[in-house]
Design a protein around this motif. Sequence first.
Motif, PDB file in Angstrom:
ATOM      1  N   GLY A 141     -14.098 105.162  38.055  1.00  0.00           N
ATOM      2  CA  GLY A 141     -15.304 105.598  37.352  1.00  0.00           C
ATOM      3  C   GLY A 141     -15.389 105.087  35.926  1.00  0.00           C
ATOM      4  N   VAL A 142     -14.731 103.962  35.641  1.00  0.00           N
ATOM      5  CA  VAL A 142     -14.777 103.340  34.316  1.00  0.00           C
ATOM      6  C   VAL A 142     -15.932 102.343  34.298  1.00  0.00           C
ATOM      7  CG1 VAL A 142     -13.537 101.869  32.670  1.00  0.00           C
ATOM      8  CG2 VAL A 142     -12.314 103.641  33.955  1.00  0.00           C
ATOM      9  N   GLY A 143     -16.707 102.333  33.230  1.00  0.00           N
ATOM     10  CA  GLY A 143     -17.829 101.407  33.130  1.00  0.00           C
ATOM     11  C   GLY A 143     -17.376  99.968  33.237  1.00  0.00           C
ATOM     12  N   SER A 144     -18.125  99.154  33.983  1.00  0.00           N
ATOM     13  CA  SER A 144     -17.795  97.744  34.167  1.00  0.00           C
ATOM     14  C   SER A 144     -19.065  97.012  34.576  1.00  0.00           C
ATOM     15  CB  SER A 144     -16.728  97.585  35.264  1.00  0.00           C
ATOM     16  OG  SER A 144     -16.466  96.231  35.541  1.00  0.00           O
ATOM     17  N   PRO A 145     -19.297  95.797  34.079  1.00  0.00           N
ATOM     18  CA  PRO A 145     -20.475  95.041  34.515  1.00  0.00           C
ATOM     19  C   PRO A 145     -20.446  94.811  36.023  1.00  0.00           C
ATOM     20  CG  PRO A 145     -19.454  94.008  32.598  1.00  0.00           C
ATOM     21  CD  PRO A 145     -18.505  95.040  33.089  1.00  0.00           C
ATOM     22  N   ARG A 146     -21.593  94.853  36.654  1.00  0.00           N
ATOM     23  CA  ARG A 146     -21.675  94.554  38.085  1.00  0.00           C
ATOM     24  C   ARG A 146     -21.137  93.147  38.334  1.00  0.00           C
ATOM     25  NH1 ARG A 146     -27.122  94.379  40.050  1.00  0.00           N
ATOM     26  NH2 ARG A 146     -27.689  93.749  37.932  1.00  0.00           N
ATOM     27  N   SER A 147     -20.329  93.002  39.366  1.00  0.00           N
ATOM     28  CA  SER A 147     -19.633  91.731  39.607  1.00  0.00           C
ATOM     29  C   SER A 147     -19.511  91.462  41.089  1.00  0.00           C
ATOM     30  CB  SER A 147     -18.228  91.758  38.979  1.00  0.00           C
ATOM     31  OG  SER A 147     -18.275  92.049  37.600  1.00  0.00           O
ATOM     32  N   ARG A 148     -19.431  90.167  41.417  1.00  0.00           N
ATOM     33  CA  ARG A 148     -19.212  89.744  42.794  1.00  0.00           C
ATOM     34  C   ARG A 148     -18.212  88.594  42.800  1.00  0.00           C
ATOM     35  NH1 ARG A 148     -21.258  93.795  42.928  1.00  0.00           N
ATOM     36  NH2 ARG A 148     -23.197  94.483  43.944  1.00  0.00           N
ATOM     37  N   ALA A 149     -17.390  88.539  43.848  1.00  0.00           N
ATOM     38  CA  ALA A 149     -16.406  87.463  44.015  1.00  0.00           C
ATOM     39  C   ALA A 149     -16.742  86.702  45.292  1.00  0.00           C
ATOM     40  CB  ALA A 149     -14.995  88.037  44.076  1.00  0.00           C
ATOM     41  N   PRO A 150     -17.633  85.710  45.217  1.00  0.00           N
ATOM     42  CA  PRO A 150     -18.079  85.010  46.421  1.00  0.00           C
ATOM     43  C   PRO A 150     -16.977  84.171  47.046  1.00  0.00           C
ATOM     44  CG  PRO A 150     -18.911  83.917  44.447  1.00  0.00           C
ATOM     45  CD  PRO A 150     -18.273  85.187  43.989  1.00  0.00           C
ATOM     46  N   ALA A 268      -7.376 104.551  25.990  1.00  0.00           N
ATOM     47  CA  ALA A 268      -6.112 105.271  26.139  1.00  0.00           C
ATOM     48  C   ALA A 268      -6.059 106.015  27.472  1.00  0.00           C
ATOM     49  CB  ALA A 268      -5.937 106.248  24.974  1.00  0.00           C
ATOM     50  N   ASP A 269      -7.177 106.631  27.861  1.00  0.00           N
ATOM     51  CA  ASP A 269      -7.203 107.377  29.113  1.00  0.00           C
ATOM     52  C   ASP A 269      -7.021 106.449  30.310  1.00  0.00           C
ATOM     53  OD1 ASP A 269      -7.790 109.907  30.626  1.00  0.00           O
ATOM     54  OD2 ASP A 269      -9.487 108.724  31.331  1.00  0.00           O
ATOM     55  N   LEU A 270      -7.621 105.264  30.247  1.00  0.00           N
ATOM     56  CA  LEU A 270      -7.443 104.302  31.333  1.00  0.00           C
ATOM     57  C   LEU A 270      -5.974 103.927  31.479  1.00  0.00           C
ATOM     58  CD1 LEU A 270      -8.378 102.252  33.445  1.00  0.00           C
ATOM     59  CD2 LEU A 270      -8.903 100.668  31.580  1.00  0.00           C
ATOM     60  N   CYS A 271      -5.309 103.633  30.363  1.00  0.00           N
ATOM     61  CA  CYS A 271      -3.895 103.247  30.429  1.00  0.00           C
ATOM     62  C   CYS A 271      -3.025 104.387  30.934  1.00  0.00           C
ATOM     63  CB  CYS A 271      -3.425 102.768  29.054  1.00  0.00           C
ATOM     64  SG  CYS A 271      -4.134 101.167  28.565  1.00  0.00           S
ATOM     65  N   ARG A 272      -3.342 105.620  30.534  1.00  0.00           N
ATOM     66  CA  ARG A 272      -2.591 106.776  31.042  1.00  0.00           C
ATOM     67  C   ARG A 272      -2.749 106.896  32.552  1.00  0.00           C
ATOM     68  NH1 ARG A 272      -4.080 109.619  26.030  1.00  0.00           N
ATOM     69  NH2 ARG A 272      -6.114 110.040  27.006  1.00  0.00           N
ATOM     70  N   ARG A 273      -3.960 106.748  33.049  1.00  0.00           N
ATOM     71  CA  ARG A 273      -4.240 106.968  34.467  1.00  0.00           C
ATOM     72  C   ARG A 273      -3.588 105.925  35.355  1.00  0.00           C
ATOM     73  NH1 ARG A 273     -10.636 107.678  34.758  1.00  0.00           N
ATOM     74  NH2 ARG A 273     -10.205 108.160  36.959  1.00  0.00           N
ATOM     75  N   ILE A 274      -3.477 104.709  34.873  1.00  0.00           N
ATOM     76  CA  ILE A 274      -2.887 103.646  35.702  1.00  0.00           C
ATOM     77  C   ILE A 274      -1.404 103.438  35.400  1.00  0.00           C
ATOM     78  CG2 ILE A 274      -5.096 102.473  35.983  1.00  0.00           C
ATOM     79  CD1 ILE A 274      -4.248 100.455  33.881  1.00  0.00           C
ATOM     80  N   GLY A 288     -26.681  98.903  25.761  1.00  0.00           N
ATOM     81  CA  GLY A 288     -27.714  99.792  25.262  1.00  0.00           C
ATOM     82  C   GLY A 288     -28.676 100.272  26.327  1.00  0.00           C
ATOM     83  N   ARG A 289     -28.683  99.638  27.500  1.00  0.00           N
ATOM     84  CA  ARG A 289     -29.597 100.057  28.553  1.00  0.00           C
ATOM     85  C   ARG A 289     -29.237 101.423  29.114  1.00  0.00           C
ATOM     86  NH1 ARG A 289     -28.987  94.913  32.369  1.00  0.00           N
ATOM     87  NH2 ARG A 289     -26.822  95.588  32.008  1.00  0.00           N
ATOM     88  N   ASP A 290     -27.925 101.706  29.209  1.00  0.00           N
ATOM     89  CA  ASP A 290     -27.509 103.008  29.734  1.00  0.00           C
ATOM     90  C   ASP A 290     -26.565 103.760  28.801  1.00  0.00           C
ATOM     91  OD1 ASP A 290     -25.182 101.554  30.025  1.00  0.00           O
ATOM     92  OD2 ASP A 290     -25.221 101.507  32.202  1.00  0.00           O
ATOM     93  N   GLY A 291     -26.287 103.160  27.611  1.00  0.00           N
ATOM     94  CA  GLY A 291     -25.456 103.852  26.624  1.00  0.00           C
ATOM     95  C   GLY A 291     -23.996 103.956  26.998  1.00  0.00           C
ATOM     96  N   ARG A 292     -23.476 103.024  27.818  1.00  0.00           N
ATOM     97  CA  ARG A 292     -22.073 103.080  28.255  1.00  0.00           C
ATOM     98  C   ARG A 292     -21.292 101.881  27.713  1.00  0.00           C
ATOM     99  NH1 ARG A 292     -21.108 103.646  34.445  1.00  0.00           N
ATOM    100  NH2 ARG A 292     -19.135 104.553  33.703  1.00  0.00           N
ATOM    101  N   TYR A 293     -20.006 102.125  27.448  1.00  0.00           N
ATOM    102  CA  TYR A 293     -19.081 101.036  27.171  1.00  0.00           C
ATOM    103  C   TYR A 293     -18.577 100.500  28.508  1.00  0.00           C
ATOM    104  CZ  TYR A 293     -18.944 102.503  22.289  1.00  0.00           C
ATOM    105  OH  TYR A 293     -19.274 102.822  20.991  1.00  0.00           O
ATOM    106  N   LYS A 294     -18.614  99.170  28.679  1.00  0.00           N
ATOM    107  CA  LYS A 294     -18.215  98.567  29.943  1.00  0.00           C
ATOM    108  C   LYS A 294     -17.061  97.605  29.710  1.00  0.00           C
ATOM    109  CE  LYS A 294     -22.736  99.396  31.883  1.00  0.00           C
ATOM    110  NZ  LYS A 294     -23.981  98.861  32.492  1.00  0.00           N
ATOM    111  N   LEU A 295     -16.006  97.791  30.493  1.00  0.00           N
ATOM    112  CA  LEU A 295     -14.796  96.983  30.337  1.00  0.00           C
ATOM    113  C   LEU A 295     -15.037  95.590  30.902  1.00  0.00           C
ATOM    114  CD1 LEU A 295     -11.850  96.860  29.440  1.00  0.00           C
ATOM    115  CD2 LEU A 295     -11.196  97.741  31.699  1.00  0.00           C
ATOM    116  N   VAL A 296     -14.913  94.598  30.056  1.00  0.00           N
ATOM    117  CA  VAL A 296     -15.167  93.207  30.441  1.00  0.00           C
ATOM    118  C   VAL A 296     -13.864  92.506  30.817  1.00  0.00           C
ATOM    119  CG1 VAL A 296     -16.101  91.007  29.657  1.00  0.00           C
ATOM    120  CG2 VAL A 296     -17.211  93.142  28.976  1.00  0.00           C
TER     121      VAL A 296
END
Length: 423
Positions: A141-150, A268-274, A288-296
């Motif tokens: 449930g961590v923000g991330s840009p939509r992605s595909r691996a064709p 920090a929470d991501l690193c703790r969880r994994i 800015g479209r949804d106000g979320r930080y997304k991990l690139v």
Amino acid sequence: MPDEPSLDPAVPALLAKVGRYPQHHGGLGVVRTLGRARVTVHAVVEDRLTPVALSRHLSRAFVRPTTGLEDPDALLAAFLAIGRSIGTPCVPVPTDDEAAILIAEHADALAEHFLLPPVPAGLPRLLAGKASLHDLCEDLGVGSPRSRAPADRDELVDAGRELGFPVVLKNRDAWTRLRTPAVGSTTAIRDERGLLDRFPPGALPPVLVQEYIPREGAEDWIAHLYCGAGGAPLAVFTGLKLRSWPPHAGVTTRAVALGNPVLAELAADLCRRIGYCGVADLDWRYDGRDGRYKLVDFNPRAGAQFRLFENTDGVDVVRALHLDLTGRDVPRRPQVDGRVFVAGHLDLPSVAAWLREEHRLPPGLLPVGGTERAWLSGEDPLPAAAETVRFLGTVTRRLGRDVRARTAGVREAARGKAALVRA
């Protein structure tokens, strides 16, 4: 200026790398920050005249040029030979994903000569992979840009249509970015024709297609961490990327340290969880479209601009690594805000690109809390001189290629006109 932290001078460090990138300011930062704290520092280098090899803070340079195409067993053997040559357990500091993965996956063999963070063996490879990182973010449930691996060209076209143009292309995995690169660096593609032109029919190299987050209302943020056993964050820093080269997609050329409690807790929470343990460099994009930080990107190693960040005790993530692995406490102090990091010559074209696109002066030209320069140092001047020579050589070679290409184009056009006349 904070006092130098008390690192253990009896435990040396090794700048560890795989691949050819002699003009890397992050590696120089590693050598300087540990050398200034009176730690003996060794480094893997491409040749004796790399900028890092000329630093006054370097004790010994191991000339081991690699490309990343070597068999992993051969690379492992080289690291083991270096460890034996150093003669006492030391702290390796990887500055590329491949070295970090190699060290984590062969920790049992390397433990005789190196002090290593107890990171799960397969985790650095998973985090460095762009598609596997995206899947992990979706699971957590961590923000991330939509992605595909064709897997093939048809899926590539479908990915572009689904995500909407422009799209961003990235090399999908560590190692394959060196062996079968899909792109030279992160690349934006404006339309379907451009996507097809880049990948002619045939086997598709490992590539990630990622949605483009519009620049309007977006911000690029950096989080650097050092996490101890079990993923406990012992040092967390955040900053705002101001410019990069190439523009909007490449390495950071100017950034400012800026405390962001929301982002710091996300990282920090991501690193703790994994259960991530070690130094990490995370790139986030505020959407800015949804106000979320997304991990690139999650780079499981020291980032090139890590020297942007210090706490009020003078501890950065590399010093935190050495402190923790030698059994010393890592001071938990606030970060120093307002520090500006400048990546030398690379910031000049980034400024020119900004002026050309925005028609105004770029931000961050006037530092607030002091400037950390990637190359220039009054007490360690030779690396900057060596980098200048190499940089000018690179520019000259590229200009020469451009001139030759244009000349060849003119000659070809002239031959075509002559053929028409004869006809």
